[in-house]
Design a protein around this motif. Structure first.
Motif, short mmCIF file in Angstrom:
data_model
loop_
_atom_site.label_atom_id
_atom_site.label_comp_id
_atom_site.label_asym_id
_atom_site.label_seq_id
_atom_site.Cartn_x
_atom_site.Cartn_y
_atom_site.Cartn_z
N PHE A 1 -64.92 47.88 21.18
CA PHE A 1 -64.70 47.15 22.43
C PHE A 1 -63.47 47.68 23.17
N ARG A 2 -62.46 48.10 22.43
CA ARG A 2 -61.25 48.58 23.10
C ARG A 2 -61.53 49.82 23.93
N HIS A 3 -62.57 50.60 23.54
CA HIS A 3 -62.91 51.80 24.32
C HIS A 3 -63.37 51.42 25.72
N LEU A 4 -64.03 50.27 25.86
CA LEU A 4 -64.44 49.81 27.18
C LEU A 4 -63.22 49.51 28.05
N ARG A 5 -62.22 48.85 27.45
CA ARG A 5 -61.01 48.55 28.19
C ARG A 5 -60.29 49.83 28.58
N TYR A 6 -60.24 50.81 27.68
CA TYR A 6 -59.60 52.09 28.00
C TYR A 6 -60.32 52.76 29.16
N PHE A 7 -61.66 52.78 29.08
CA PHE A 7 -62.45 53.42 30.12
C PHE A 7 -62.20 52.76 31.48
N LEU A 8 -62.22 51.44 31.51
CA LEU A 8 -62.05 50.73 32.78
C LEU A 8 -60.67 50.97 33.37
N ALA A 9 -59.66 51.03 32.53
CA ALA A 9 -58.30 51.28 33.03
C ALA A 9 -58.22 52.65 33.68
N VAL A 10 -58.84 53.63 33.06
CA VAL A 10 -58.83 54.98 33.63
C VAL A 10 -59.64 55.01 34.92
N ALA A 11 -60.81 54.33 34.90
CA ALA A 11 -61.66 54.32 36.09
C ALA A 11 -60.96 53.65 37.27
N GLU A 12 -60.20 52.61 37.01
CA GLU A 12 -59.56 51.86 38.09
C GLU A 12 -58.32 52.55 38.63
N THR A 13 -57.61 53.28 37.77
CA THR A 13 -56.39 53.96 38.23
C THR A 13 -56.67 55.37 38.69
N GLY A 14 -57.75 55.99 38.16
CA GLY A 14 -58.06 57.38 38.50
C GLY A 14 -57.06 58.36 37.91
N HIS A 15 -56.33 57.91 36.87
CA HIS A 15 -55.28 58.78 36.31
C HIS A 15 -55.03 58.37 34.86
N MET A 16 -55.02 59.36 33.95
CA MET A 16 -54.81 59.07 32.53
C MET A 16 -53.43 58.48 32.27
N THR A 17 -52.40 59.06 32.90
CA THR A 17 -51.03 58.60 32.63
C THR A 17 -50.82 57.17 33.11
N ARG A 18 -51.26 56.89 34.34
CA ARG A 18 -51.09 55.53 34.86
C ARG A 18 -51.90 54.52 34.05
N ALA A 19 -53.10 54.92 33.62
CA ALA A 19 -53.91 54.03 32.80
C ALA A 19 -53.23 53.75 31.46
N ALA A 20 -52.62 54.80 30.88
CA ALA A 20 -51.92 54.63 29.61
C ALA A 20 -50.74 53.66 29.76
N GLU A 21 -50.03 53.76 30.87
CA GLU A 21 -48.91 52.83 31.14
C GLU A 21 -49.41 51.39 31.25
N ARG A 22 -50.53 51.22 31.94
CA ARG A 22 -51.09 49.87 32.08
C ARG A 22 -51.49 49.30 30.72
N LEU A 23 -52.05 50.15 29.87
CA LEU A 23 -52.52 49.70 28.57
C LEU A 23 -51.41 49.59 27.53
N GLY A 24 -50.24 50.17 27.83
CA GLY A 24 -49.14 50.14 26.88
C GLY A 24 -49.29 51.11 25.73
N ILE A 25 -49.97 52.22 25.98
CA ILE A 25 -50.12 53.25 24.94
C ILE A 25 -49.71 54.60 25.52
N GLN A 26 -49.69 55.62 24.68
CA GLN A 26 -49.34 56.96 25.14
C GLN A 26 -50.56 57.63 25.77
N GLN A 27 -50.27 58.61 26.67
CA GLN A 27 -51.38 59.27 27.38
C GLN A 27 -52.24 60.16 26.49
N PRO A 28 -51.65 60.96 25.59
CA PRO A 28 -52.52 61.84 24.78
C PRO A 28 -53.54 61.07 23.94
N PRO A 29 -53.14 60.01 23.22
CA PRO A 29 -54.16 59.26 22.46
C PRO A 29 -55.24 58.66 23.37
#
Length: 310
Positions: free
Chosen positions: A3-31
């Protein structure tokens, strides 16, 4: 798919950027990037087009976004419902009561108060005799019950007296005492009458107290009939089959065929209204109902003190 993969996907889809999505999720960009690639591999489609300034949804990604959003929203709604269940705001409350307890104004008042305060709690109502209600509460088939006098008291249950009310003698309308309409009568005046008792074999409840009191006054009452419901006993009284002793709150039945008279002052007999529940029942809908029942009983007692019928 986790289920967490869905949240990761949506964060990236909504921000259009891996780094910004990682910041929103509170994790690092490479993982995060690795998790998105793993999701695409699992699904067998590319969800994003990568470009130097970020990412953009592919056609497959746009279709997946709608499904992912629905699943995430459904999960959020389910979590909210489960939180309400944990707080006792949702669920089913199984309540039992005897016919005489149901006749008291307290019972519908408490049930209405529960519905008003907790509309998400579904009330399931069952009528039975005191022994059946006690057994059902002990066995977990009922959360709680409203009875008169306990007929057995298992260690796992709590019996809490909410109210006490006077008992009245029910006489056929053509009985000599009924025609005289005295202010009150004594049990001794009924020594030659046939009594109609409501009791179960081995579980006499309220009427064990009546029989013991009659014997203390020097006579053993003649039993005209034993029935399972108090309404049945009053039907028989109306038919002239005998006399009965009933709680004051049930005396509205057969007003043209039955006369209700109080016992003389000093007769140590009354009818309690008893709440029975599992001693460990400290949360959920049952806990809310227990509080409402106590509050309703206090209000009823206040009305009695002010001279009003509860």
């Amino acid at each position: 798919m986790e289920f967490r993969h869905l949240r990761y996907f949506l964060a990236v889809a909504e921000t259009g950027h891996m780094t910004r999505a990682a910041e929103r999720l509170g994790i690092q960009q490479p993982p995060l990037s690795l998790q998105i690639k793993a999701l695409e591999k699992e699904l067998g489609v590319a969800l994003f087009h990568r470009h130097p300034k970020g990412v953009a949804l592919s056609d497959a990604g746009r279709l997946f976004q709608a499904e992912a959003r629905r699943l995430v929203d459904d999960m959020a709604a389910m979590e909210q419902r489960m939180a309400r269940v944990a707080r006792g705001e949702l669920g089913v409350l199984n309540v039992g009561f005897t016919s005489s307890a149901a006749a008291h104004a307290f019972t519908p008042e408490a049930l209405r108060a529960c519905r008003r305060a907790w509309p998400g709690i579904e009330l399931s109502i069952r009528e039975d005799h005191a022994a059946g209600i006690t057994e059902a509460v002990e066995g977990g088939r009922l959360h709680c019950g409203l009875i008169r006098v306990p007929v057995s008291q298992p260690d796992s249950l709590t019996f809490e007296t909410l109210l006490r009310e006077p008992v009245l003698v029910a006489l056929p309308g053509d009985h000599p005492l009924a025609r005289r309409r005295p202010d009150a009568i004594s049990l001794a005046e009924l020594r030659d009458e046939g009594f109609i008792l409501v009791r179960q074999p081995g579980a006499p409840g309220l009427y064990a107290n009546l029989l013991a009191l009659c014997e203390a006054q020097g006579f053993r009452p003649r039993i005209a009939a034993e029935v399972e419901r108090m309404v049945t006993s009053l039907n028989l009284v109306a038919a002239g089959a005998g006399v009965a002793v009933v709680p004051a709150s049930i005396t509205g039945l057969h007003p043209h065929a039955v006369v209700y008279l109080p016992l003389r002052d000093g007769t140590p007999l009354d009818a309690p209204l008893t709440l029975v529940y599992r001693s460990a029942e400290a949360s959920g809908p049952a806990a809310h109902f227990l509080k409402i029942a106590r509050d309703t009983a206090r209000k009823a007692q206040g009305r009695v003190r002010r001279g009003r019928i509860p």
